[in-house]
Scaffold this motif. Structure first.
Motif, mmCIF file in Angstrom:
data_model
loop_
_atom_site.group_PDB
_atom_site.id
_atom_site.type_symbol
_atom_site.label_atom_id
_atom_site.label_comp_id
_atom_site.label_asym_id
_atom_site.label_seq_id
_atom_site.Cartn_x
_atom_site.Cartn_y
_atom_site.Cartn_z
ATOM 1 N N ASP A 5 0.826 -1.204 0.000
ATOM 2 C CA ASP A 5 0.000 0.000 0.000
ATOM 3 C C ASP A 5 0.863 1.259 0.000
ATOM 4 O O ASP A 5 0.515 2.255 -0.636
ATOM 5 C CB ASP A 5 -0.926 0.012 1.224
ATOM 6 C CG ASP A 5 -2.006 -1.066 1.124
ATOM 7 O OD1 ASP A 5 -2.112 -1.676 0.043
ATOM 8 O OD2 ASP A 5 -2.714 -1.289 2.119
ATOM 9 N N ALA A 6 1.997 1.175 0.716
ATOM 10 C CA ALA A 6 2.884 2.332 0.754
ATOM 11 C C ALA A 6 3.399 2.646 -0.652
ATOM 12 O O ALA A 6 3.537 3.806 -1.026
ATOM 13 C CB ALA A 6 4.052 2.068 1.704
ATOM 14 N N LEU A 7 3.670 1.597 -1.430
ATOM 15 C CA LEU A 7 4.168 1.812 -2.793
ATOM 16 C C LEU A 7 3.089 2.406 -3.682
ATOM 17 O O LEU A 7 3.350 3.308 -4.476
ATOM 18 C CB LEU A 7 4.691 0.494 -3.378
ATOM 19 C CG LEU A 7 5.907 -0.079 -2.652
ATOM 20 C CD1 LEU A 7 6.266 -1.438 -3.195
ATOM 21 C CD2 LEU A 7 7.084 0.882 -2.793
ATOM 22 N N LEU A 8 1.856 1.896 -3.533
ATOM 23 C CA LEU A 8 0.747 2.461 -4.311
ATOM 24 C C LEU A 8 0.573 3.937 -3.961
ATOM 25 O O LEU A 8 0.336 4.774 -4.828
ATOM 26 C CB LEU A 8 -0.556 1.714 -4.017
ATOM 27 C CG LEU A 8 -0.779 0.377 -4.709
ATOM 28 C CD1 LEU A 8 -2.177 -0.127 -4.388
ATOM 29 C CD2 LEU A 8 -0.595 0.490 -6.217
ATOM 30 N N ALA A 9 0.713 4.230 -2.651
ATOM 31 C CA ALA A 9 0.533 5.610 -2.208
ATOM 32 C C ALA A 9 1.583 6.517 -2.828
ATOM 33 O O ALA A 9 1.378 7.713 -2.966
ATOM 34 C CB ALA A 9 0.603 5.683 -0.687
ATOM 35 N N ALA A 10 2.741 5.957 -3.194
ATOM 36 C CA ALA A 10 3.798 6.766 -3.793
ATOM 37 C C ALA A 10 3.697 6.754 -5.311
ATOM 38 O O ALA A 10 4.637 7.149 -5.992
ATOM 39 C CB ALA A 10 5.163 6.258 -3.339
ATOM 40 N N GLY A 11 2.586 6.254 -5.836
ATOM 41 C CA GLY A 11 2.359 6.355 -7.276
ATOM 42 C C GLY A 11 2.871 5.192 -8.095
ATOM 43 O O GLY A 11 2.923 5.272 -9.317
ATOM 44 N N ALA A 12 3.264 4.070 -7.445
ATOM 45 C CA ALA A 12 3.734 2.921 -8.215
ATOM 46 C C ALA A 12 2.562 2.279 -8.945
ATOM 47 O O ALA A 12 1.425 2.343 -8.485
ATOM 48 C CB ALA A 12 4.375 1.898 -7.283
ATOM 49 N N ARG A 30 -2.309 8.337 -10.164
ATOM 50 C CA ARG A 30 -0.925 7.890 -9.991
ATOM 51 C C ARG A 30 0.044 9.059 -10.148
ATOM 52 O O ARG A 30 1.017 9.174 -9.424
ATOM 53 C CB ARG A 30 -0.591 6.805 -11.013
ATOM 54 C CG ARG A 30 -1.055 5.430 -10.593
ATOM 55 C CD ARG A 30 -0.089 4.354 -11.047
ATOM 56 N NE ARG A 30 0.204 4.370 -12.457
ATOM 57 C CZ ARG A 30 1.434 4.475 -12.952
ATOM 58 N NH1 ARG A 30 2.471 4.541 -12.151
ATOM 59 N NH2 ARG A 30 1.630 4.492 -14.240
ATOM 60 N N ARG A 50 -0.012 10.978 -6.972
ATOM 61 C CA ARG A 50 0.636 10.249 -5.883
ATOM 62 C C ARG A 50 2.152 10.248 -5.999
ATOM 63 O O ARG A 50 2.865 10.199 -5.012
ATOM 64 C CB ARG A 50 0.154 8.798 -5.899
ATOM 65 C CG ARG A 50 -1.216 8.638 -5.293
ATOM 66 C CD ARG A 50 -1.622 7.207 -5.431
ATOM 67 N NE ARG A 50 -2.844 6.939 -4.690
ATOM 68 C CZ ARG A 50 -3.438 5.753 -4.693
ATOM 69 N NH1 ARG A 50 -2.918 4.748 -5.384
ATOM 70 N NH2 ARG A 50 -4.528 5.564 -4.008
ATOM 71 N N HIS A 89 5.857 6.381 6.896
ATOM 72 C CA HIS A 89 4.867 5.735 7.743
ATOM 73 C C HIS A 89 5.425 5.433 9.121
ATOM 74 O O HIS A 89 6.619 5.218 9.279
ATOM 75 C CB HIS A 89 4.396 4.425 7.092
ATOM 76 C CG HIS A 89 3.831 4.628 5.732
ATOM 77 N ND1 HIS A 89 2.498 4.804 5.492
ATOM 78 C CD2 HIS A 89 4.436 4.724 4.517
ATOM 79 C CE1 HIS A 89 2.296 4.977 4.197
ATOM 80 N NE2 HIS A 89 3.461 4.929 3.584
ATOM 81 N N GLN A 138 12.228 9.843 -4.436
ATOM 82 C CA GLN A 138 10.929 10.036 -5.089
ATOM 83 C C GLN A 138 10.778 11.485 -5.566
ATOM 84 O O GLN A 138 10.022 11.767 -6.478
ATOM 85 C CB GLN A 138 9.794 9.674 -4.111
ATOM 86 C CG GLN A 138 8.433 9.557 -4.768
ATOM 87 C CD GLN A 138 7.323 9.341 -3.744
ATOM 88 O OE1 GLN A 138 7.565 8.877 -2.633
ATOM 89 N NE2 GLN A 138 6.104 9.675 -4.128
#
Lengths: 568, 254
Positions: free
Chosen positions: A200-207, B79, B82, B89, B166
């Motif tokens: 989920d953390a990766l999805l949150a970063a746009g992956a 995306r 994001r 976290h 990022q």
């Protein structure tokens, strides 16, 4: 998402001892009662299955066949060992190994792709607009894998032989497709069980979805997948041998040829080779899985790339894949040859529309009943034999003090384990052919053959259950001076019985599928008819039978899952 | 894109399993702001952070992040937004089985095609930038270590290094120091501020530590029972408001 008991069972062998599902707390009162009813139902099912055999006034045992049986076993001490034959046996063993290795490799590819596509996490909508599409996609992917899973390797083999002709590709795909569908199911459950937070953390970063699954979920599921792959390799050796019996080459083919010619001492050489190959595969797979579960308990679910045994095994497996391609001269071009395309369209044209078997629905149902009865009897035999073998085969590592009695027990332990290896190394059709010496054709020889073979598989699972039992109660009994026999009756069996029952119910479903295999040599049920129809090119009727078997398997799966849930 | 506005929430609500987690949130955050989210446990701080990066969907109202309305935007647009929002976290949410370099490079996944991501697992790409990021957070020597083997403080630094590569316009930090001891926590806060300074990034962090929240940030947003009850610059914040925010029912209601 909670794992189904079935999925856990399919993954048995890849679970570290600590992860072997513990029984949830007992529901007071009701559970005991329910278990008693199920026990009664089981006994009733076995009696009902045995009744036709008992009531039939035809003789059951062939007295004249017993002499052949004695001859067969007498030949065990004098296998054929001249150089030329040994070279043939060696080459056949390599072929069987190569099919198993390549089949497992194909199943891994199908399993990884199919596993991702059937996981819930892959289809979890991240934009509301896609929710419908996601639900549809997930359902389609699941359904697409049900059918290949329900069809036995041998049926895949027979079908592919018609389409592709004699080619190593047949054996590889016949193993790879059904194994791949099962692996996909297991892998999808591993992915769905894994901690979602990193993903989920990766999805949150746009992956993108694919990258998020690859980085966030696959690494934590990889250790279990690897374990499972090695377990499947061991199963694939058995499947590759059975496929040999329908003519794909390897030890199975040679075994059948020798049997037809009744050259028993050749058979024994082949059987010894098979047992050796099986034992080596078992040993290798156990070694890797123990290492993986060891590294897992040390360091939270990781594939420890630095473990030399695991790393070396993966490299060796990769080398084996390359060597296997070379050894069997795998030529995938048959897949897109004109001839294959013609054969495929011919087969498709003849399979559909389905045609009811001669004798109509009544005959189909009768044969389904015979198949079911055969599987129930087989499981009764398997359960009894396996339970008797599993207890002496268990090392009971829980009693950690090395005692003199353990050393004394070592021969018994090895003998029990070797017996189980032999039982499962010899393919069920060979057991069936032997059983046909002793019994007149019918449900009994098939049940005996499947029962003996399944006892070898089940016994191993049961041994693992016993060796993974909670140690404290056993140590307490041992400390108060209980003998080993008392330990077994008071400590081991009560604790292990529910898992024994659960595994037996799970194997029941597998056994229903495997009735086809003994049917091929004429041991009764739907399998025999299927074989006749295929031999006489009645593909539409054959397809009806395959469909019936798939439905029967699904039904048994449903019942067995319900019983397992209920007795837990 | 709405000028320099980074987040814009209009009467945003989140209802999960019949419980109002967030109710009628109105919030605007401009570029370059440093906002501390404070409030008692269960007030909805984590949900608000997740609402901002789009991992929780608003069940009512509207959320715009970097000009993208999560409710109606296409997957591709979401995306893209994001990619410009980096999140740190509380429990780091790193992949324990991967080496640190891959966990840092995971910050680039939004920009990488799938084949590049897959190949990178075999032989890492852009090692130089990953190593520079790890050096920036003070653990340049851990590049090839397995992430699960690192200490908690080191893992938090890997997570920050991931956000560094990022190159986001906003950094969201959900209780970034709650899992660390006070000294390491302070170091991590210093690091986040230094990065925010150097790269002119907006910073939104939820915190339990009031001294840090009031001493370092420009603005505090106080949540209680899923509602914004305090929203002011740290210079103007009143002690009574903060006390009210953290009042427990045992203190006696007025």
């Amino acid at each position: 998402m909670t794992l189904t008991a079935k999925a856990l069972d399919e993954r048995v062998g890849c679970l570290p001892p600590s992860a072997v599902p513990n029984e949830p707390p007992r529901r007071a009162g009701g559970g005991t009662n329910r278990r008693r009813w199920w026990l009664l139902a089981c006994v009733a099912a076995v009696v009902a299955s045995a009744l036709p055999v008992v009531l039939d006034d035809h003789p059951v045992i062939r007295v004249d066949g017993l002499r052949q049986l004695v001859e067969f076993f007498a030949a065990a001490v004098a296998p054929r060992v001249d150089g030329g034959f040994l070279a043939l046996v060696g080459a056949s063993a390599m072929t069987t190994l190569a099919y198993a290795v390549l089949g497992t490799a194909v199943s891994l590819v199908i399993g990884v792709v199919g596993g991702v596509l059937t996981s819930q996490v892959w289809w979890r909508a991240d934009a509301p607009a896609r929710r419908t599409r996601d639900v549809v996609g997930w359902s389609l992917a699941r359904v697409a894998l049900v059918v290949p899973r329900g069809i036995h390797e041998v049926i895949w083999g027979l079908g592919l032989l018609i389409v592709l002709g004699r080619s190593p590709v047949v054996a590889v795909l016949a193993i790879g497709i059904p194994f791949g569908a099962v692996t996909a199911k297991v892998f999808s459950e591993l992915l769905d069980e894994a901690d979602r937070a990193p993903h989920d953390a990766l999805l949150a970063a746009g992956a993108r979805r694919s990258s998020a699954v690859l980085y966030g979920l696959v690494p934590s599921a990889l250790g279990d997948l690897l374990s499972y792959a090695f377990y499947r390799l061991e199963c694939a050796i058995r499947s590759a041998t059975i496929l040999g019996l329908v003519g794909t080459g390897g030890l199975g083919t040679e075994l059948l040829d020798s049997f037809r010619a009744l050259v028993y001492h050749e058979m024994w050489t082949l059987l010894y080779a098979l047992i050796l190959l099986s034992a080596l595969a078992d040993g290798w797979s156990s070694l890797v899985r123990t290492r993986l579960s060891g590294s897992r308990s040390r360091r939270r679910g990781s594939v420890d790339g630095r473990d030399p045994v695991v790393a070396g095994s993966v490299l060796l497996a990769a080398a084996l894949v390359v060597a296997s391609v070379w050894w069997v001269r795998l030529d995938p071009s048959v897949l897109w040859s004109d001839r294959s395309a013609r054969q495929a369209s011919m087969l498709a044209g003849q399979v559909w529309p389905l045609v009811m078997v001669d004798g109509g629905l009544a005959e189909l149902l009768r044969l389904a009943g015979v198949t079911l009865a055969m599987s129930v009897l087989a499981m009764a035999i398997a359960f009894a034999v396996a339970a008797v073998l599993a207890v002496p085969a268990a090392a009971l590592p829980q009693l950690d003090r090395v005692t003199a009695s353990r050393a004394r027990r070592l021969p018994v332990l090895l003998a029990a384990r070797l017996t189980m290896i032999v039982l499962r190394a010899v393919p069920p059709p060979v057991w069936a052919l032997l059983a046909l010496f002793a019994f007149y054709p019918g449900i009994l020889p098939g049940a005996v053959a499947l029962g003996i073979y399944t006892a070898g598989v089940l016994g191993r699972l049961m041994t693992e259950v016993v060796d993974n039992l909670e140690g404290r109660p056993l140590r307490a009994l041992s400390a108060l001076g209980a003998s080993r026999r008392q330990l077994v009756w008071y400590g081991v069996l009560p604790a292990a019985a529910p898992r024994f029952a659960a595994y037996s119910l799970y194997r029941w479903e597998v056994t229903v599928r495997e009735t086809v295999v003994v049917g091929v040599v004429g041991a009764g049920g739907l399998g025999v008819l299927l074989h006749h129809q295929l031999n006489s090119f009645h593909f539409a009727q054959a397809a009806t039978i395959v469909l019936t078997i798939v439905l029967l398997t699904l039904g048994v799966d449903f019942v067995s899952a319900a019983v397992r849930r209920s007795i837990r | 894109m709405a000028g320099d506005r980074v987040f814009e929430l209009r009467r945003a609500s989140v209802r999960l399993g019949g419980v109002d987690v967030l109710s009628d949130i109105d919030l605007e955050i401009e570029a370059g702001e440093r906002v501390a989210l404070i409030g008692p446990s269960g007030a909805g701080k984590t949900s608000l952070i997740r609402l901002l990066n789009g991992t929780v969907a608003a069940t009512g109202g509207r959320v715009r992040a970097l000009g993208c309305d999560y409710r109606v935007a296409s997957t591709r647009k979401i995306r893209a937004a994001r990619r410009r929002i980096g999140t740190v976290h509380q429990h780091f949410d790193l992949v324990a089985q991967l080496r640190a370099v891959h966990n840092v490079n995971a910050g680039r996944l939004g920009a990488w095609p799938f084949w590049k991501a897959a190949l990178s697992l075999a032989r890492p790409f852009e090692v130089a930038s990953a190593e520079a990021a790890l050096r920036r957070v003070g653990i340049g020597d851990k590049l090839r270590e397995r992430t699960g083997d690192l200490s908690g403080g080191e893992q938090q630094r890997v997570a920050i290094a991931r956000v560094l590569v990022q190159e986001p316009r906003v950094i969201l930090a959900d209780e970034p120091i709650a899992s660390l001891d006070p000294a390491r926590g302070r170091e991590v806060v210093d690091l986040l501020f230094a990065i925010s300074d150097e790269t002119r990034t907006t910073l939104v962090a939820s915190l339990h530590d009031l001294d840090i929240a009031l001493g370092r940030f420009d603005r505090v947003v106080g949540l209680r029972s899923g509602r914004v009850v305090v929203d002011t610059s740290t210079a103007d914040v009143r002690a009574a408001d903060v006390a009210e925010l953290f009042r427990t029912d045992r203190d006696g209601s007025s």
